[in-house]
Write a protein that holds these residues in place. Structure first.
Motif, PDB file in Angstrom:
ATOM      1  N   ARG A  21      69.428  61.970 -49.061  1.00  0.00           N
ATOM      2  CA  ARG A  21      70.099  62.258 -47.788  1.00  0.00           C
ATOM      3  C   ARG A  21      71.353  61.417 -47.665  1.00  0.00           C
ATOM      4  O   ARG A  21      71.553  60.462 -48.420  1.00  0.00           O
ATOM      5  CB  ARG A  21      69.179  61.944 -46.609  1.00  0.00           C
ATOM      6  CG  ARG A  21      68.789  60.470 -46.471  1.00  0.00           C
ATOM      7  CD  ARG A  21      67.814  60.249 -45.334  1.00  0.00           C
ATOM      8  NE  ARG A  21      67.375  58.863 -45.220  1.00  0.00           N
ATOM      9  CZ  ARG A  21      67.991  57.927 -44.502  1.00  0.00           C
ATOM     10  NH1 ARG A  21      69.089  58.248 -43.815  1.00  0.00           N
ATOM     11  NH2 ARG A  21      67.523  56.688 -44.452  1.00  0.00           N
ATOM     12  N   GLN A  22      72.192  61.787 -46.720  1.00  0.00           N
ATOM     13  CA  GLN A  22      73.357  60.964 -46.395  1.00  0.00           C
ATOM     14  C   GLN A  22      72.901  59.828 -45.497  1.00  0.00           C
ATOM     15  O   GLN A  22      72.156  60.031 -44.540  1.00  0.00           O
ATOM     16  CB  GLN A  22      74.431  61.780 -45.686  1.00  0.00           C
ATOM     17  CG  GLN A  22      75.663  60.966 -45.310  1.00  0.00           C
ATOM     18  CD  GLN A  22      76.718  61.787 -44.612  1.00  0.00           C
ATOM     19  OE1 GLN A  22      76.994  62.923 -44.992  1.00  0.00           O
ATOM     20  NE2 GLN A  22      77.298  61.245 -43.548  1.00  0.00           N
ATOM     21  N   LEU A  23      73.323  58.623 -45.827  1.00  0.00           N
ATOM     22  CA  LEU A  23      72.931  57.447 -45.047  1.00  0.00           C
ATOM     23  C   LEU A  23      73.949  57.135 -43.966  1.00  0.00           C
ATOM     24  O   LEU A  23      73.602  56.863 -42.828  1.00  0.00           O
ATOM     25  CB  LEU A  23      72.761  56.240 -45.970  1.00  0.00           C
ATOM     26  CG  LEU A  23      72.323  54.930 -45.317  1.00  0.00           C
ATOM     27  CD1 LEU A  23      70.976  55.097 -44.623  1.00  0.00           C
ATOM     28  CD2 LEU A  23      72.245  53.817 -46.368  1.00  0.00           C
ATOM     29  N   MET A  24      75.230  57.181 -44.324  1.00  0.00           N
ATOM     30  CA  MET A  24      76.266  56.870 -43.343  1.00  0.00           C
ATOM     31  C   MET A  24      77.621  57.335 -43.830  1.00  0.00           C
ATOM     32  O   MET A  24      77.816  57.603 -45.025  1.00  0.00           O
ATOM     33  CB  MET A  24      76.323  55.373 -43.055  1.00  0.00           C
ATOM     34  CG  MET A  24      76.708  54.514 -44.242  1.00  0.00           C
ATOM     35  SD  MET A  24      77.263  52.852 -43.784  1.00  0.00           S
ATOM     36  CE  MET A  24      78.868  53.224 -43.072  1.00  0.00           C
ATOM     37  N   SER A  25      78.549  57.455 -42.903  1.00  0.00           N
ATOM     38  CA  SER A  25      79.942  57.752 -43.219  1.00  0.00           C
ATOM     39  C   SER A  25      80.785  56.668 -42.581  1.00  0.00           C
ATOM     40  O   SER A  25      80.798  56.524 -41.350  1.00  0.00           O
ATOM     41  CB  SER A  25      80.338  59.130 -42.682  1.00  0.00           C
ATOM     42  OG  SER A  25      81.714  59.374 -42.918  1.00  0.00           O
ATOM     43  N   GLY A  26      81.452  55.875 -43.421  1.00  0.00           N
ATOM     44  CA  GLY A  26      82.255  54.768 -42.929  1.00  0.00           C
ATOM     45  C   GLY A  26      83.729  55.035 -43.050  1.00  0.00           C
ATOM     46  O   GLY A  26      84.163  56.122 -43.423  1.00  0.00           O
ATOM     47  N   LYS A  27      84.506  53.997 -42.765  1.00  0.00           N
ATOM     48  CA  LYS A  27      85.955  54.150 -42.756  1.00  0.00           C
ATOM     49  C   LYS A  27      86.543  54.306 -44.154  1.00  0.00           C
ATOM     50  O   LYS A  27      87.627  54.844 -44.319  1.00  0.00           O
ATOM     51  CB  LYS A  27      86.612  52.972 -42.043  1.00  0.00           C
ATOM     52  CG  LYS A  27      86.304  51.597 -42.619  1.00  0.00           C
ATOM     53  CD  LYS A  27      86.929  50.506 -41.786  1.00  0.00           C
ATOM     54  CE  LYS A  27      86.610  49.118 -42.329  1.00  0.00           C
ATOM     55  NZ  LYS A  27      85.191  48.775 -42.162  1.00  0.00           N
ATOM     56  N   GLU A  28      85.801  53.816 -45.191  1.00  0.00           N
ATOM     57  CA  GLU A  28      86.353  53.957 -46.533  1.00  0.00           C
ATOM     58  C   GLU A  28      85.421  54.647 -47.513  1.00  0.00           C
ATOM     59  O   GLU A  28      85.795  54.871 -48.656  1.00  0.00           O
ATOM     60  CB  GLU A  28      86.753  52.581 -47.099  1.00  0.00           C
ATOM     61  CG  GLU A  28      85.624  51.765 -47.712  1.00  0.00           C
ATOM     62  CD  GLU A  28      84.832  50.982 -46.695  1.00  0.00           C
ATOM     63  OE1 GLU A  28      83.684  50.620 -47.009  1.00  0.00           O
ATOM     64  OE2 GLU A  28      85.342  50.735 -45.602  1.00  0.00           O
ATOM     65  N   ALA A  29      84.204  55.021 -47.070  1.00  0.00           N
ATOM     66  CA  ALA A  29      83.272  55.621 -48.024  1.00  0.00           C
ATOM     67  C   ALA A  29      82.162  56.383 -47.321  1.00  0.00           C
ATOM     68  O   ALA A  29      81.897  56.184 -46.132  1.00  0.00           O
ATOM     69  CB  ALA A  29      82.662  54.543 -48.920  1.00  0.00           C
TER      70      ALA A  29
END
Length: 286
Positions: A21-29
């Motif tokens: 699954r997707q864990l997180m979406s951050g500012k650079e990745a």
């Protein structure tokens, strides 16, 4: 879930078995939970420079090492090849910092591999085996705040002894993990890490990192707001007597002298830039 395009090559190479699954979406990745053999890890997929909200400020990239003088010239000119080289250097900075800090005993995710702009590393978990929360998602008692603050100061010292300043340390990139039943903070997100000895902005970044810790934990233990660990740590580092076993007091006697107006204005500009970056992080979290 269907594997993202950027992870497909790692699956074909046998480095990843499945994407959970997707864990997180951050500012650079973007970060995904993946299975590798019998282990659950995370895969950090770096965004292209045009897609990131966090820009490669010259303060961070100063004195970054590149493979050869051709790359250095291209990066200085801003050519297409130079931008590609700069992007590669930006990504490899986190990989290099993770290996360097893990070897120094700093509590960071253990790196496993770096391939095609994807960093495979340890998945930091809580006591239940789930992905660990970030500090900004947790409330602490005063005693817990003092304990975690003290632990993180030791980690900051250990990083500096290894020649590294995080450069963007805050409650947004520290996880509260659990390893073998022991709870404690784990430092993440290091693409902006700088060389303490080779970057002229290292002191300012170190002070900002420590101030961020003071401000966050001071919400739960207000007495921490009256400490001055940053300048104390840097003064010990400059004197060459800093080591992970040092006993810090949180006190520092400032020298009284003429006011550097230019320096004060730069500090104000830096504070404004930091607040703008903080707002971006908060929007990303929301």
């Amino acid at each position: 879930m269907k594997p993202p395009k950027r992870l497909q090559s790692l699956i074909e190479e046998g480095l990843i078995d499945t994407v959970v699954r997707q864990l997180m979406s951050g500012k650079e990745a973007m970060v995904y939970v993946v299975r590798c053999g019998g282990e659950t890890r995370c895969a950090k997929v770096y965004k292209e420079a045009t897609e990131r909200s966090f820009r490669q400020a010259v303060d961070y990239t100063e004195n970054r090492k590149v493979k050869n003088t051709r790359q250095a010239r291209a990066m200085a000119k801003g050519t297409r090849f130079g931008r590609q080289a700069q992007e590669a250097a930006w990504q490899s900075a986190e990989v290099d910092a993770l290996y360097r800090l893990a070897a120094a005993g700093v509590r960071v995710p253990r790196p496993h591999n770096f391939c095609d702009g994807v960093l495979l590393m340890e998945l930091v978990t809580d006591e239940h085996g789930d992905a660990a929360p970030r500090l900004n998602d947790v409330a602490f008692t005063p005693e817990q705040a003092r304990t975690h603050h003290g632990t993180l100061l030791i980690e900051v010292v250990r990083m500096l002894c290894a020649g590294v300043v995080h450069g963007d340390l805050s409650e947004f990139n520290i996880l509260l993990g659990s390893e073998q039943g022991v709870d404690g903070p784990v430092i993440i997100d290091l693409p902006q890490a700088v060389d303490a000895a080779g970057n002229n902005h290292a002191k300012r970044m170190l002070l900002r990192d420590v101030d961020n810790l003071r401000g966050f934990f001071g919400r739960f233990a207000p007495e921490l707001l009256h400490t001055d660990f940053g300048l104390e740590i840097w003064a010990l580092y400059e004197r060459g007597v800093l080591d992970p076993e040092v006993v810090l007091t949180g006190r520092f006697e400032r020298k009284v002298g003429a006011v550097d107006v230019g320096g004060v204005m730069r500090e104000i500009d830096d504070a404004r830039a930091e607040e703008a970056a903080r707002q971006v992080r908060m929007q990303a979290v929301g």
